[in-house]
Enzyme design. Structure first.
Site, PDB file in Angstrom:
ATOM      1  N   HIS A  25      -4.864  60.428 -39.578  1.00  0.00           N
ATOM      2  CA  HIS A  25      -5.259  62.000 -39.064  1.00  0.00           C
ATOM      3  C   HIS A  25      -4.205  63.132 -39.416  1.00  0.00           C
ATOM      4  CE1 HIS A  25      -8.499  59.814 -37.043  1.00  0.00           C
ATOM      5  NE2 HIS A  25      -7.649  58.763 -36.417  1.00  0.00           N
TER       6      HIS A  25
ATOM      7  N   ARG B 298      37.245  50.308 -23.050  1.00  0.00           N
ATOM      8  CA  ARG B 298      35.926  49.699 -22.684  1.00  0.00           C
ATOM      9  C   ARG B 298      35.281  50.197 -21.409  1.00  0.00           C
ATOM     10  NH1 ARG B 298      36.086  44.859 -24.989  1.00  0.00           N
ATOM     11  NH2 ARG B 298      34.486  43.926 -23.733  1.00  0.00           N
TER      12      ARG B 298
ATOM     13  N   ASN C  76      35.975  39.125 -14.179  1.00  0.00           N
ATOM     14  CA  ASN C  76      34.912  39.712 -15.154  1.00  0.00           C
ATOM     15  C   ASN C  76      33.588  38.720 -15.143  1.00  0.00           C
ATOM     16  OD1 ASN C  76      36.503  41.747 -15.880  1.00  0.00           O
ATOM     17  ND2 ASN C  76      36.819  41.123 -17.983  1.00  0.00           N
ATOM     18  N   GLY C  77      32.576  39.253 -15.053  1.00  0.00           N
ATOM     19  CA  GLY C  77      31.277  38.294 -14.857  1.00  0.00           C
ATOM     20  C   GLY C  77      30.569  38.789 -13.889  1.00  0.00           C
TER      21      GLY C  77
ATOM     22  N   LYS D 221      27.278  62.348 -26.855  1.00  0.00           N
ATOM     23  CA  LYS D 221      27.114  61.406 -26.306  1.00  0.00           C
ATOM     24  C   LYS D 221      26.373  61.748 -24.815  1.00  0.00           C
ATOM     25  CE  LYS D 221      26.757  56.821 -25.425  1.00  0.00           C
ATOM     26  NZ  LYS D 221      25.673  56.313 -26.263  1.00  0.00           N
TER      27      LYS D 221
ATOM     28  N   TRP E  57      34.153  48.120 -14.139  1.00  0.00           N
ATOM     29  CA  TRP E  57      32.792  48.881 -14.404  1.00  0.00           C
ATOM     30  C   TRP E  57      31.806  48.304 -13.172  1.00  0.00           C
ATOM     31  CZ3 TRP E  57      31.570  52.274 -18.126  1.00  0.00           C
ATOM     32  CH2 TRP E  57      30.075  52.594 -18.284  1.00  0.00           C
TER      33      TRP E  57
ATOM     34  N   GLU F  92      12.075  55.029 -31.835  1.00  0.00           N
ATOM     35  CA  GLU F  92      13.628  54.670 -31.727  1.00  0.00           C
ATOM     36  C   GLU F  92      14.170  54.728 -33.200  1.00  0.00           C
ATOM     37  OE1 GLU F  92      15.652  55.317 -29.570  1.00  0.00           O
ATOM     38  OE2 GLU F  92      17.280  53.813 -30.152  1.00  0.00           O
TER      39      GLU F  92
ATOM     40  N   LYS G 195      17.295  56.816 -34.510  1.00  0.00           N
ATOM     41  CA  LYS G 195      18.613  56.244 -34.977  1.00  0.00           C
ATOM     42  C   LYS G 195      18.612  56.830 -36.445  1.00  0.00           C
ATOM     43  CE  LYS G 195      19.621  55.146 -32.181  1.00  0.00           C
ATOM     44  NZ  LYS G 195      19.535  55.552 -31.005  1.00  0.00           N
TER      45      LYS G 195
ATOM     46  N   GLU H 179      19.671  60.454 -36.386  1.00  0.00           N
ATOM     47  CA  GLU H 179      21.078  60.606 -35.808  1.00  0.00           C
ATOM     48  C   GLU H 179      22.352  60.417 -36.803  1.00  0.00           C
ATOM     49  OE1 GLU H 179      20.613  59.695 -31.104  1.00  0.00           O
ATOM     50  OE2 GLU H 179      20.436  58.162 -32.241  1.00  0.00           O
TER      51      GLU H 179
ATOM     52  N   CYS I 235      34.390  45.414 -17.605  1.00  0.00           N
ATOM     53  CA  CYS I 235      35.740  45.192 -17.144  1.00  0.00           C
ATOM     54  C   CYS I 235      36.876  44.594 -17.909  1.00  0.00           C
ATOM     55  CB  CYS I 235      35.360  44.204 -15.760  1.00  0.00           C
ATOM     56  SG  CYS I 235      34.078  44.573 -14.780  1.00  0.00           S
TER      57      CYS I 235
HETATM   58  C1  G6P Z   1      22.083  62.441 -25.828  1.00  0.00           C
HETATM   59  C2  G6P Z   1      22.494  61.219 -26.621  1.00  0.00           C
HETATM   60  C3  G6P Z   1      21.536  60.119 -26.958  1.00  0.00           C
HETATM   61  C4  G6P Z   1      20.851  59.850 -25.283  1.00  0.00           C
HETATM   62  C5  G6P Z   1      20.486  61.133 -24.748  1.00  0.00           C
HETATM   63  C6  G6P Z   1      19.955  60.792 -23.386  1.00  0.00           C
HETATM   64  O1  G6P Z   1      21.154  63.008 -26.476  1.00  0.00           O
HETATM   65  O2  G6P Z   1      23.044  61.561 -27.811  1.00  0.00           O
HETATM   66  O3  G6P Z   1      21.920  58.974 -27.443  1.00  0.00           O
HETATM   67  O4  G6P Z   1      19.721  58.928 -25.644  1.00  0.00           O
HETATM   68  O5  G6P Z   1      21.432  62.023 -24.760  1.00  0.00           O
HETATM   69  O6  G6P Z   1      20.953  60.243 -22.626  1.00  0.00           O
HETATM   70  P1  G6P Z   1      20.999  59.260 -21.471  1.00  0.00           P
HETATM   71  O7  G6P Z   1      22.408  59.345 -20.835  1.00  0.00           O
HETATM   72  O8  G6P Z   1      20.437  60.325 -20.134  1.00  0.00           O
HETATM   73  O9  G6P Z   1      20.516  57.968 -21.608  1.00  0.00           O
END
Ligand code: G6P
Length: 604
Positions: A503, A27, A103-104, A599, A79, A480, A484, A487, A2
């Site tokens: 293996h 934001r 906010n909070g 995204k 939000w 993960e 990262k 990506e 927010c």
């Molecule tokens: C896209 C984004 C990833 C994300 C994935 C799932 O590939 O680039 O960063 O993890 O979608 O998105 P979601 O909004 O379902 O978590």
């Protein structure tokens, strides 16, 4: 998250508030509103405007008001965290004669709301915020002194609350208080002008000196004169660049979001650890009744949060749990039985494959739950139950704080089920809750770790690939970490279960193969140590991330000591995020908007 703005002065108040809210758009928000008044009007009418969705909707509603002469106002972008994104739930919230933006999260809002309702206060929204304005009016009705009533209101609130409040009881004033979420009060450039905002951007170019309020500091602006309730404040100057301000001074949104993790998890947990147990307003224990299995579906980073959770559901809640990538699940003709709780995880709530998987489960008559960061998204509207992660908007395409908050929610959910199913001892529960409360500390970006990642990054710009390895929950963390790096650096990286390297993949081992080994002290340390020894013996270049130095590592990122493996998990998460980011920076890539990625992926 927010946003808040506020204004007292002679300029066009509506215009300032709308422009200020626009500066806070980055934001993220789902609704917005303003309340304005002219204290010189004898009846001091407060006018309020609220709109769902984008700010243009609010602009349309205020197109007449903008011509009027208001000299004081407050505004907000929301939000959703408590209550759906609706116009009624949008701020400012109204009592009989006052308005508040907040906010909070008010942790004790339920108790307060019950008390106030008994006294005859009428509530119209589903939000926690509305109790603030009713509590204020409750005290003011008794005391007929708005300043004391505001102070008493603050004393009775628990949780996080950064607030601006205006009231017809004294239309010359804006009351303010900061606790938790950021709030800035500024002197305007004109005489008798004061401005408020929840971050720098709306103030740049318009304000003189500012106070970045500390927690527990509040005050009142009367006819533009700023007065603090205590001496704990200091005047400073604003940064010059808006772009810089939007990123809170960080180079990239991703960097900002990595830093935010330790604070957003506080919001994620707020009100959910109560009386030494886990509490979710969104569900009750019946959700697990008749359930013998949990199936999780997700994509990308959210899938990794799901995989992490599968260890916790089996270990703590003793429920069989399997996890599937949503795009695979959809076409395998999955066997769905009604004793399965179907959980989808998604930051956006819009990912097409995950959404379709959810619809399939619903059609098959399964109980469905979504762990999501966006209320009113397609998934929260579809699932039977939703738990929000409260991470605020995530701008960096490479997900960071969304993963963290998902994992925290799922860990809490595992404990919630464990309690409901009686599969956890009281002692163990208390140990887990203690660890959960320590999560914000484990997510702090320590300079010594960041500096080390920066320094090491120059050694990892070539080679023929990376293996991130770990065991147990550190295996999804390895996945993960590798994701990262892929990506944002475009280097080849794989996550692998450490015990599985022998293996097959160990055939790749040579000095140009970089192994990033996650070696927590509190979980299977000796086992992973043997796996790293095997790789070292084949001359792979080894970088260990661990609180314990390891003589065979070529590079070493030292983490802090914690007494729970999940705390080590979160600290190592920060380390792999930083390492990827610094490698990407050295390669000259676009950290926030990597090539070929989106995204939110709303196509199959
Ligand atoms: C896209 C984004 C990833 C994300 C994935 C799932 O590939 O680039 O960063 O993890 O979608 O998105 P979601 O909004 O379902 O978590």
């Amino acid at each position: 998250m927010c946003g808040i703005v506020g204004y007292v002065g002679k300029k066009n108040t509506v215009e300032f508030l709308l422009n200020g809210l626009k500066e806070l758009e980055y934001r993220g928000y789902d609704s917005a509103g303003i309340a304005v008044l002219n204290e010189k009007n004898s009846d001091s009418n407060i006018e309020v405007y609220k709109a769902l969705g984008k700010l243009v909707n609010l602009e349309e509603k205020t197109s007449e008001a903008i011509k009027n002469d208001f000299n004081l106002g407050i505004g907000h972008t929301r939000w959703a965290t408590h209550g759906k994104p609706t116009e009624l739930n949008a701020h400012p919230h109204l009592g009989e004669y006052s308005y508040v933006v907040h906010n909070g999260i008010i942790e004790n809002y339920k108790e307060l709301k019950d008390e106030l309702m008994q006294k005859g206060h009428k509530f119209v929204s589903q939000t926690d915020t509305e109790v603030i304005v009713h509590l204020f009016e409750n005290f003011n009705n008794q005391l007929n002194d708005p300043t004391i009533a505001f102070k008493k209101t603050i004393e009775n609130l628990e949780g996080a609350f950064s607030i601006l409040l205006i009231s017809k009881a004294d239309p010359s004033k804006i009351f303010f208080f900061k606790h938790g979420s950021p709030l800035i009060v500024a002197k305007g450039k004109d005489e008798g002008e004061a401005l408020f905002a929840s971050s720098d951007a709306p103030l740049i170019g318009l304000a003189g000196d500012v106070v970045y309020l500390e927690d527990g500091v509040g005050g009142v602006v009367t006819n533009g004169e700023i007065e603090f309730f205590s001496d704990d404040y200091k005047w400073s100057t604003l940064p010059a660049s808006k772009q810089y301000a939007q990123k809170d001074g960080y180079r990239f949104f991703m960097e900002k979001e990595i830093h935010e993790q330790s604070t957003v998890v506080v919001d994620t947990m707020m009100g959910r650890i109560k009386d030494n147990a886990i509490n979710f307003d969104e569900i009750d224990e019946s959700i697990i009744e008749g359930i013998n299995e949990i199936k999780i579906c997700a994509c990308g980073t959210s899938y990794h949060a799901g995989l992490t959770a599968s260890y916790l559901f089996e270990r703590l809640s003793k429920v069989k749990c399997n996890v599937e990538i949503a795009s695979e699940f959809r076409y395998k003709e999955p066997l769905l039985t009604k004793d399965t709780l179907f959980i989808v995880i998604s930051q956006s709530g819009e990912t097409a494959d995950t959404l379709e998987a959810l619809k399939m489960a619903k059609e098959a008559g399964l109980k469905t739950l979504v762990v999501c960061n966006v209320d009113n998204s397609s998934m929260t509207r579809t699932a039977d139950f939703s738990i929000l992660t409260r991470a605020g908007i995530e701008k960096g395409v490479a997900s960071t704080k969304a993963f963290t908050t998902q994992t925290v929610v799922l860990w809490m959910l595992a404990l919630y089920f464990a309690k409901a199913k009686n599969t956890i001892s009281e002692n163990k529960m208390q140990e887990e809750l203690h660890a959960l409360r320590e999560v914000p500390k484990s997510l702090v970006v320590y300079d010594f770790i960041h500096e080390k990642c920066k320094r090491l990054s120059k050694r990892y710009l070539h080679g023929h690939g990376f293996f991130f390895i770990g065991r147990d929950v550190f295996y999804p963390l390895a996945l993960e970490g590798a994701l990262k790096l892929k990506e944002i650096s475009y280097l080849h990286a794989e996550g692998y279960p450490a015990g599985e390297m022998k293996h097959g993949p160990i055939a790749l081992a040579d000095p140009e193969l970089f192994t990033i080994a996650l070696m927590p002290e509190n979980l299977l340390y000796d086992k992973i140590k043997s796996n790293v020894e095997e790789l070292s013996a084949r001359d792979s270049t080894i970088c260990t991330i661990s609180p314990i130095p390891f003589e065979l590592s070529d590079d070493y990122i030292r983490t802090n000591k914690f007494d729970h493996y999940m705390l080590e998990f979160f600290e190592m998460l920060v380390a792999v995020q930083l390492l990827s980011m610094e490698i990407s920076v050295r390669l000259g890539n676009d950290v926030d908007m990597p090539r070929n990625l989106a995204k939110s992926v709303t196509v199959e």
